[in-house]
Design a protein around this motif. Structure first.
Motif, short mmCIF file in Angstrom:
data_model
loop_
_atom_site.label_atom_id
_atom_site.label_comp_id
_atom_site.label_asym_id
_atom_site.label_seq_id
_atom_site.Cartn_x
_atom_site.Cartn_y
_atom_site.Cartn_z
N SER A 99 0.76 -1.18 0.01
CA SER A 99 -0.06 -0.06 0.15
C SER A 99 0.78 1.30 0.05
O SER A 99 0.52 2.21 -0.66
N GLY A 100 2.10 1.26 0.62
CA GLY A 100 2.80 2.40 0.76
C GLY A 100 2.10 3.46 1.56
O GLY A 100 2.58 4.67 1.41
N SER A 101 1.16 3.22 2.24
CA SER A 101 0.51 4.04 3.31
C SER A 101 1.48 5.01 4.42
O SER A 101 1.98 4.11 5.21
N GLU A 102 1.25 6.13 4.32
CA GLU A 102 2.21 6.73 5.34
C GLU A 102 1.74 6.66 6.73
O GLU A 102 2.53 6.32 7.56
N SER A 103 0.54 6.58 6.67
CA SER A 103 0.05 6.45 8.25
C SER A 103 0.16 5.11 8.85
O SER A 103 0.53 4.77 9.89
N LEU A 104 0.12 4.02 7.67
CA LEU A 104 0.32 2.58 8.30
C LEU A 104 1.98 2.62 8.50
O LEU A 104 2.26 1.86 9.39
N LEU A 105 2.88 3.16 7.78
CA LEU A 105 4.21 3.09 8.15
C LEU A 105 4.78 3.72 9.59
O LEU A 105 5.21 3.18 10.36
N ASP A 106 3.85 4.92 9.77
CA ASP A 106 4.18 5.65 10.90
C ASP A 106 3.65 4.40 12.24
O ASP A 106 3.94 4.62 13.16
N SER A 107 2.34 4.13 11.99
CA SER A 107 1.89 3.17 12.79
C SER A 107 2.88 1.84 13.15
O SER A 107 2.92 1.61 14.26
N LEU A 108 3.42 1.42 12.29
CA LEU A 108 4.30 0.26 12.43
C LEU A 108 5.72 0.61 13.37
O LEU A 108 5.89 -0.17 14.01
N ILE A 109 5.98 2.09 12.89
CA ILE A 109 7.16 2.25 13.68
C ILE A 109 6.82 2.45 15.25
O ILE A 109 7.67 2.05 16.07
N PHE A 110 5.60 3.13 15.46
CA PHE A 110 5.21 3.21 16.82
C PHE A 110 5.06 1.95 17.50
O PHE A 110 5.50 1.73 18.48
N ILE A 111 4.44 0.90 16.79
CA ILE A 111 4.12 -0.57 17.37
C ILE A 111 5.30 -1.13 17.80
O ILE A 111 5.59 -1.67 18.94
N ARG A 112 6.41 -0.95 16.71
CA ARG A 112 7.64 -1.60 16.99
C ARG A 112 8.21 -1.08 18.29
O ARG A 112 8.57 -2.13 19.18
N VAL A 113 8.28 0.14 18.60
CA VAL A 113 8.94 0.48 19.68
C VAL A 113 8.24 0.43 20.86
O VAL A 113 8.79 0.07 21.92
N ASN A 114 7.00 0.61 20.69
CA ASN A 114 6.02 0.48 22.13
C ASN A 114 5.79 -0.86 22.57
O ASN A 114 5.53 -1.14 23.95
N LEU A 115 5.93 -1.91 21.63
CA LEU A 115 6.04 -3.16 22.15
C LEU A 115 7.16 -3.63 22.93
O LEU A 115 6.82 -4.65 23.98
N PHE A 116 8.16 -2.73 22.94
CA PHE A 116 9.41 -2.97 23.76
C PHE A 116 9.36 -2.15 24.97
O PHE A 116 9.76 -2.32 26.15
N LEU A 117 8.90 -1.08 24.96
CA LEU A 117 8.80 0.10 25.78
C LEU A 117 7.41 0.28 26.74
O LEU A 117 7.60 0.73 27.90
N GLY A 118 6.41 0.12 26.01
CA GLY A 118 5.22 0.10 26.75
C GLY A 118 4.87 1.57 27.19
O GLY A 118 3.99 1.59 28.29
N LEU A 119 5.10 2.63 26.59
CA LEU A 119 4.80 3.81 27.50
C LEU A 119 3.13 4.08 26.92
O LEU A 119 2.60 3.68 25.89
N ARG A 120 2.75 5.03 27.59
CA ARG A 120 1.24 5.56 27.35
C ARG A 120 1.59 6.16 26.01
O ARG A 120 2.64 7.24 26.03
#
Length: 396
Positions: free
Chosen positions: A178-199
């Motif tokens: 898809s190349g969706s920018e929103s989806l790519l941003d979501s994946l970056i957030f998910i990747r880091v927050n699965l490790f760190l668990g911030l609000r």
């Protein structure tokens, strides 16, 4: 007659001591450890600048809530607010049992905010109407909310308390095509927050630092070559510290177990979200900030998961925090370490509300810095219910 000024006028006067009081809870402890609201006279007279310890974000939240209350058809505007109307509005909502305990606690705090602010104004002007505010203040405090529902009956389903690898894989597969920018941003957030668990809102004030390790006595730890032991860490301002729900003003998460690629993802996400940070954004409530920053991302991942045929509850961006807690449990972290890692003041919070060990993946958890662990309380005193007919202590 004394009435609350409209929102714009009140906002412009926040620096004046005669207007700001607004803190109903977390004032003084009773012998059983419960927090109780102070007496009306103490509340309006104890500080040179009344309410100066109140967080600006909390004041803004109360003002917005007051605006909503004043617009109700039964009230009809700011200029019609009186102590008696504030009491009537709150008690009717509680007696109807149409709101949850959490909503009632907020509205109780807001009601006492208005009463105390206007009561101080009445006191400073030597008004003969001061007694009305004291009576209303006491009426609000004595209104029990313990029998209200804990969860809203309007919620269609509980939020997913896990973010499984299968969901991440579905999103990643869609991103390839898809190349969706929103989806790519979501994946970056998910990747880091699965490790760190911030609000999610805590990323606005998070930064990578060089953490210098210390021993239990607070002394610096040195390497065999004489250099100080330093490792990368994430410094996070606790979103809940103003309500005594966080373990201090900030927490530190050690990043020494994450690789360079993981560090780059964290830096990339901090860079992305920092571009959105404005004074106006930071004045909003946590819920409103979440909607503005993460709303489109959340809609994107929901759409992708539905398209991919995901069955059952759809993981949300906040589910990454639940998953991180579950991972910490799977890795065998103690309750205090988990509380320190996720910014809880008590070991009770994660135990009652967050993801379960069975949903966790091992080998993915960071560690909190020792000083963040020391800031955690083992438990929080449970506020006993008063006998029927007696005033209920204000809850924080």
């Amino acid at each position: 007659m004394i009435f609350l000024r409209p929102l714009g006028v009140l906002n412009s006067a926040l620096s004046h001591s005669v207007l700001i009081i607004g803190w109903a809870y977390m004032d003084e402890k009773s012998s059983d450890g419960a927090f109780r609201a102070k007496a009306f006279a103490n509340r309006i007279l104890e500080e040179e600048m009344v309410g100066e310890s109140l967080a600006k974000s909390t004041v803004n939240l109360y003002l917005r809530k007051l605006e909503q209350i004043a617009k109700r058809p039964s009230i009809g505007g700011y200029w019609k607010l009186t102590p008696e109307i504030i009491v009537r509005d709150f008690t009717k909502r509680v007696e109807s049992k149409a709101i949850t305990q959490a909503t009632a606690r907020l509205e109780k705090a807001v009601a006492l905010f208005w009463i105390a602010a206007e009561g101080r104004s009445a006191y400073d002007s030597n008004s003969s109407e001061l007694w009305r505010f004291e009576c209303a203040y006491n009426d609000i405090i004595s209104t029990p909310i313990g029998e209200l529902s804990v969860n809203s009956k309007n919620t269609s389903s509980k939020k997913a308390k896990a973010f499984p690898d299968e969901a991440f894989d579905m999103l990643m597969n869609e991103a390839f095509t898809s190349g969706s920018e929103s989806l790519l941003d979501s994946l970056i957030f998910i990747r880091v927050n699965l490790f760190l668990g911030l609000r999610p809102v805590e990323w606005l004030n998070a930064r990578i630092i060089n953490y210098q390790h210390r021993n239990a006595l607070g002394e610096h730890i040195f390497q065999p070559d004489g250099s100080a032991k330093i490792s990368p860490a994430l410094e996070v301002l606790n979103a809940k510290h103003s309500t005594v729900r966080g373990n201090g003003h900030m927490r530190i998460i050690l990043l020494d177990s994450i690789d360079d690629e993981g560090i780059r993802y964290i830096q990339q996400w901090i860079g992305l979200i920092s571009k959105l940070k404005t004074d106006r954004l930071m004045s909003l409530s946590e819920e409103e900030i979440y909607k503005k920053i993460y709303g489109s991302m959340q809609r994107t991942i929901r759409r992708v998961l539905i398209k991919a045929g995901w069955q059952g509850q759809k993981p949300t961006l906040y589910s990454t925090r639940h998953q991180a807690v579950a991972n910490a449990r799977a890795d065998g972290l103690t309750e205090k370490e988990i509380a320190a890692l996720f910014g809880h003041s008590s070991t009770n919070t994660a135990r009652r509300h967050y993801g379960k060990k069975i949903a966790g993946y091992s080998g993915r958890t960071m560690r909190p810095a020792p000083e963040s662990i020391w800031a955690v309380r083992s438990t929080v005193a449970v506020r006993p219910k008063p006998p029927r007919g007696e005033p209920s202590p204000a809850l924080g």
